[in-house]
Design an enzyme around this catalytic site. Structure first.
Site, PDB file in Angstrom:
ATOM      1  CD  GLU A   1      -1.106  -5.852   8.793  1.00  0.00           C
ATOM      2  OE1 GLU A   1      -1.062  -5.093  10.062  1.00  0.00           O
ATOM      3  OE2 GLU A   1      -1.700  -5.065   7.945  1.00  0.00           O
TER       4      GLU A   1
ATOM      5  CG  ASP B   1      -2.081  -1.032   1.309  1.00  0.00           C
ATOM      6  OD1 ASP B   1      -1.728  -1.939   0.621  1.00  0.00           O
ATOM      7  OD2 ASP B   1      -3.141  -1.158   2.004  1.00  0.00           O
TER       8      ASP B   1
HETATM    9  C1  GLC Z   1      -3.025  -4.563   3.628  1.00  0.00           C
HETATM   10  C2  GLC Z   1      -1.827  -4.541   3.249  1.00  0.00           C
HETATM   11  C3  GLC Z   1      -2.254  -5.969   1.624  1.00  0.00           C
HETATM   12  C4  GLC Z   1      -2.865  -6.563   2.339  1.00  0.00           C
HETATM   13  C5  GLC Z   1      -4.192  -6.535   3.678  1.00  0.00           C
HETATM   14  C6  GLC Z   1      -5.117  -7.219   4.350  1.00  0.00           C
HETATM   15  O1  GLC Z   1      -3.598  -3.253   2.860  1.00  0.00           O
HETATM   16  O2  GLC Z   1      -0.607  -3.594   2.162  1.00  0.00           O
HETATM   17  O3  GLC Z   1      -1.458  -6.099   0.681  1.00  0.00           O
HETATM   18  O4  GLC Z   1      -3.861  -7.879   1.475  1.00  0.00           O
HETATM   19  O5  GLC Z   1      -3.655  -5.490   4.208  1.00  0.00           O
HETATM   20  O6  GLC Z   1      -3.902  -8.270   4.807  1.00  0.00           O
END
Ligand code: GLC
Length: 423
Positions: free
Chosen positions: A394, A165
């Site tokens: 995460e 992101d």
């Molecule tokens: C964030 C990450 C993305 C992922 C999402 C859900 O947006 O950057 O890659 O898919 O979280 O985990």
């Protein structure tokens, strides 16, 4: 009672986040189904329940758009825990709401891996045969809508499509995205996670401007590319697509679907040849290209390392291995999502420095395929040390190893199961 093994703890995380036919990335922060999270999660699930693994991918594809696009979020339930929700996207789907952008297409790769390792061969054939044309339609959609000049590589039109992101890769291109008219909004992510680990407000304004722009075009995917001020060719994203094309071609061949096999083989071949244009000798890795100004983006991120997930030329694979070794000198845990010697590196901030186990998994896979077994092992060892030290986070600070973002994270757990069961 004996302490739980890492494998058992990972299985527990998958169970906690299982919603029956799909899995949420983590409770609270991400209450819906995410595209590449689900496909990678299925890889972990297959070790516990093969049928459930197929279901995870099938649920995602049940929400594929008529034109072939597979959305990045499926909003299965109502929740005010996440922003931007369905009302902001306004995609007007007939039943369950979805976002209007996509995510890295790992489905072809995941389907093949699950198929190859399946113990229930009959089930695998049946489920793979149904998914095959759907994944093929997604690949076709990419080249039709995101590669209008037939370069062989596709562009992302929103940073969220990359899955990385807030990467430094997008900074300059995002600066050119306006913010006028975005209006007031309340973010939810910073209520669940430390704001210092998350994207900034300036970035969020632009993320929303792009969503509003595409919504203004009624989410007509054939119009979005040319209308977007943000068009970036990401080597990591393209490598995933190329790998999935190759893997889907293999799968199609195994199932006797020769036309799908030939189409995907051709896509992969053209894409691999075009990747050469993204190579940077000084950085020893691939770089993104900003299609709006036709220039490489000087940002040594993990995107250009993830490129090793595709069958890149042997000398490129070797160079990337040396780059990973160099990066590992500046951190305790590999592979950081950005070069730590770059002044823009930010150890705990999301995709601007932290280690993510999903990218580690794909890079380790590429390194092993390139014969760089020592580097592949370094990445696997770092990944397993991180979860022993900091649990199933995460993502992780690559210097301190501290857990960042959400906890009990599904795809982190799935990757651990994969690392632990690799022979
Ligand atoms: C964030 C990450 C993305 C992922 C999402 C859900 O947006 O950057 O890659 O898919 O979280 O985990």
């Amino acid at each position: 009672m004996a302490p739980q093994t890492a494998y058992d703890r990972a299985v527990d995380v998958l169970r906690q986040n299982d919603r029956g036919t799909y899995t949420v990335p983590t409770k609270g922060l991400y209450p819906f189904q995410w595209n590449w999270d689900s496909c990678l999660t299925a890889l972990g699930q297959r070790h516990v329940d093969e049928a459930r693994a197929w279901t995870e991918i099938e649920t995602l594809f049940a929400h594929q758009w008529e034109d072939g696009m597979v959305p990045h979020i499926v909003f299965h339930v109502e929740s005010d825990q996440y922003f931007p929700g369905p009302d902001v996207w306004g995609t007007n789907r007939p039943t369950i709401a979805t976002s209007g952008i996509t995510q890295p297409p790992v489905a072809g790769f995941a389907a093949k891996r699950i198929f190859d390792g399946a113990t229930d061969r009959g089930l695998a054939e049946e489920r793979a045969r149904c998914l095959l044309p759907k994944i093929d339609a997604w690949h076709k959609w990419f080249f039709a809508n995101r590669d209008p000049h037939g370069e062989g590589l596709v562009a992302i039109l929103h940073p969220w499509e990359s899955g990385r992101d807030n990467s430094i890769d997008w900074d300059a291109a995002l600066d050119r995205v306006p913010t006028e008219g975005v209006g007031e909004y309340t973010r939810r992510d910073t209520q669940h996670a430390d704001p210092a680990h998350r994207p900034t407000k300036a970035q969020y304004d632009r993320y929303l401007w792009l969503v509003q722009r595409f919504r203004g075009l009624d989410w007509d995917c054939s119009k979005l590319h040319d209308a977007s001020p943000f068009q970036v060719v990401d080597p990591g994203f393209n490598a995933i697509l190329i790998r999935s094309c190759t893997d889907l071609a293999d799968l199609a061949e195994a199932l006797g679907e020769t036309a799908i096999a030939a189409d995907n083989r051709a896509r992969a071949k053209k894409g691999l040849a075009a990747m050469e244009g993204l190579w940077s000798e000084p950085h020893g890795q691939y770089l993104c290209r900003d299609r709006t100004i036709n220039a490489l983006i000087d940002s040594a991120s993990i995107g250009g390392i993830l490129a090793a997930f595709a069958a890149i030329p042997a000398e490129r694979g070797r160079a990337i291995a040396r780059t990973i070794e160099r990066l590992s000198q500046s951190v305790t845990f590999s592979v950081p999502s950005h070069d730590p010697t770059d002044s823009r590196f930010d150890a705990p901030r999301y995709w601007r420095g932290p280690v993510w186990l999903v990218t580690n998994y794909m890079i380790a896979d590429g390194m092993a395929a390139a014969g760089e077994t020592v580097v592949a092992q370094l990445i696997v060892d770092s990944s397993l040390e991180l979860i022993e030290k900091s649990g199933f986070a995460e993502y992780y600070d690559p210097i301190s190893g501290a857990p960042c973002g959400g906890g009990d994270f599904t795809w982190t757990a799935a990757m651990v199961i994969e690392f632990l069961t690799a022979s």
